[in-house]
Design an enzyme around this catalytic site. Sequence first.
Site, PDB file in Angstrom:
ATOM      1  N   HIS A 155      26.657  16.219  -5.627  1.00 47.20           N
ATOM      2  CA  HIS A 155      26.439  15.066  -6.511  1.00 47.20           C
ATOM      3  C   HIS A 155      25.382  14.189  -5.860  1.00 47.20           C
ATOM      4  O   HIS A 155      25.554  13.713  -4.743  1.00 47.20           O
ATOM      5  CB  HIS A 155      27.725  14.270  -6.730  1.00 47.20           C
ATOM      6  CG  HIS A 155      27.570  13.180  -7.745  1.00 47.20           C
ATOM      7  ND1 HIS A 155      27.915  13.349  -9.072  1.00 47.20           N
ATOM      8  CD2 HIS A 155      27.090  11.911  -7.637  1.00 47.20           C
ATOM      9  CE1 HIS A 155      27.655  12.233  -9.740  1.00 47.20           C
ATOM     10  NE2 HIS A 155      27.146  11.351  -8.894  1.00 47.20           N
ATOM     11  N   CYS A 156      24.286  13.959  -6.573  1.00 45.92           N
ATOM     12  CA  CYS A 156      23.140  13.239  -6.012  1.00 45.92           C
ATOM     13  C   CYS A 156      23.105  11.810  -6.549  1.00 45.92           C
ATOM     14  O   CYS A 156      22.996  11.599  -7.755  1.00 45.92           O
ATOM     15  CB  CYS A 156      21.834  13.970  -6.349  1.00 45.92           C
ATOM     16  SG  CYS A 156      20.361  13.185  -5.662  1.00 45.92           S
TER      17      CYS A 156
END
Length: 309
Positions: A155-156
């Site tokens: 998850h960025c």
Amino acid sequence: MAWNVFKFCTALRGLGSVMIFLVLGVVGVTYYALVVLNYGPSLFHGGLDLLIALPVLLLFHFLLVMLLWSYFSVVYTDPGGVPLNWKPVVDEEKGDADPLLSEHSGVGLSVEQENTLATPAGEPVRFCRKCNQFKPPRCHHCSVCGRCILKMDHHCVWVVNCVGAKNYKYFLLFLFYTFLETTLVTLSLLPHFIAFFSDQEIPGTPGTIAATFLTFVLNIAFALSVLGFLIMHISLVTANTTTIEAFEKKRTSKWRYDIGRWKNFEQVFGMEKRFWLIPAYSEEDIRQMPELQGLQYPSKPNLDAVQQF
């Protein structure tokens, strides 16, 4: 009572568009320093200044368009979720497998069942107890998004989205064009940065000089950091693995999904070469490559040992 560190992940949802505006802010400062303050005015000077400024500005704007196109493709493309009521195809030789799946009504599989059930390709049948649904191969649950993501990489926070099966290519292109763009800006502003520490007079106001100095520092910092991420992800693509899988998988020289560097590359970028450097897939690739949808992947047929992914 131990504190659950994963609850902190929910705080990342609050960032929302803040990170997007932060990225656009860095782009805006860079554009102002490079185009408006330094190389834009050189277009009107003629001579050597024009010959230097024109290719720099053309390349800068081209890379900027590709960077923003790739960035917003990552932000607004669903990384891939598990379809409603999806169930795996199990090995028909296991007589108790099909009835179990057909009669499954939302109750999680036991550890013994997860260890014994497998698909015809030898992949384990997994069940997410948080989403209360079966998990396709290479699928992981994201604590920030609150759902299972197909071929989840991570998850960025920079893109305010998960990076998964359907937007991983766009994320790689975002890194690629960011590195090229920041490198170009760094090299273009390097003479101005050197002049800042020299005794020669620097044209401009203290504000414009500070903007140029800040832009140089920001871009060289991003260029070096993004280069590290880019090298890491290139190695992951060639091995056909994700960031999560690289950290979680057991030490073994055999990885089920590593089917050769070229095939591994095509599973991310597609087979149509003219689409490799743009954040999109051809209709033919989408139709002929089910792995782009994130539900099934070709694997080595001679690996009978089940790998827990």
